[in-house]
Each structure stands twice: as C-alpha cells, then as structure tokens.
Design a protein around this motif. Structure first.
Motif: not given
Length: 140
Positions: A123-140
């Motif tokens: 975010d704006d304050k460089n706090k990290p956030y982790f989210f699961p990926s659902k994107g087509k770029l890396i799904q088999s």
C-alpha cells in the motif's frame, strides 16, 4: 513441483505471446532504480530475467488484482524454491477493498515450488498484503 512448473510454463507462454522480437535476458544484479520491465526472479538461483512490460501484460495483472476477494493469512512469504514476478502497473491502479485502499504501482506474483501462487501488493505506506491468485496468467 509439477503444478509449480505448470504455472510457470503457462505464464511464460502467455508472456511469449506478447513479446515480439525482444529477447529475455538475464540480469546479474538488481538495480535500485525503478523500471518498467516485468522481472522474473528464480528464488533458488537468484537469477533475474526481464521482459518489456507490454500493455496486455499489465492489463491482465490489473484484472487479477480486481478479482481479489480474500486475503492470505498463513503463508511463508519467502519460499526457498520457486519464482517471483514483478509487474509494474502503468498507470497505477486504485485498489479499494476491505484490506487495502491505496494506489498500486506494481504487483508481485509469487509462485512457490509445490504450492499455490499468491499476490504481494504494497500500500501507500509500504505495508505488504498477500492475496491468493485467481488470474489466468498463472492458472493451468
């Protein structure tokens, strides 16, 4: 391990569709200055490859971010083996959900060997956030 390789192969196939005659070349060091290239880091060997951040790659990354609907709570953010992609977002994307309300300038896709990929966003304050990926770029 097979799933991780499948994710990587699928992602690289998609990347290659957007790459014209530009070649991917390894970098020996990471520059402190910002770049508009997509970077692929092999976590185990610490080798970085770069490719021009074509608009379609950035568009797909933005679609992945907009699909976020949950957060990753338990996770090893720095796997020993796998890959990490850094995709710059030009222009930046305003992300507003129950966890983040910030302008996002880049997204990291972390692909741990033997585990599911996830997103890392700061975010704006460089706090990290982790989210699961659902994107087509890396799904088999």
């Amino acid at each position: 391990m097979l799933k991780t390789r499948t994710y990587i192969v699928c992602f690289l196939i998609v990347l290659s569709l957007f790459v014209s005659s530009k070649s991917i070349h390894p970098k020996s060091i990471v520059s402190a200055q910002s770049t508009v290239d997509v970077e692929l880091l092999d976590i185990e060997t610490n080798e970085i490859r770069t490719i021009e951040a074509y608009p379609k790659i950035q568009l797909e990354a933005k679609k992945i971010i907009k699909e976020i609907d949950t957060i990753v709570i338990k996770l090893d953010p720095f796997p020993d083996k796998g890959y990490m992609l850094r995709i710059p977002l030009t222009p930046s994307l305003q992300l507003k959900n129950e966890w983040v309300n910030s302008l996002i300038g880049e997204v990291f896709i972390i692909i741990p060997e033997g585990d599911k990929p996830f997103l890392l966003i700061f975010d704006d304050k460089n706090k990290p956030y982790f989210f699961p990926s659902k994107g087509k770029l890396i799904q088999s």
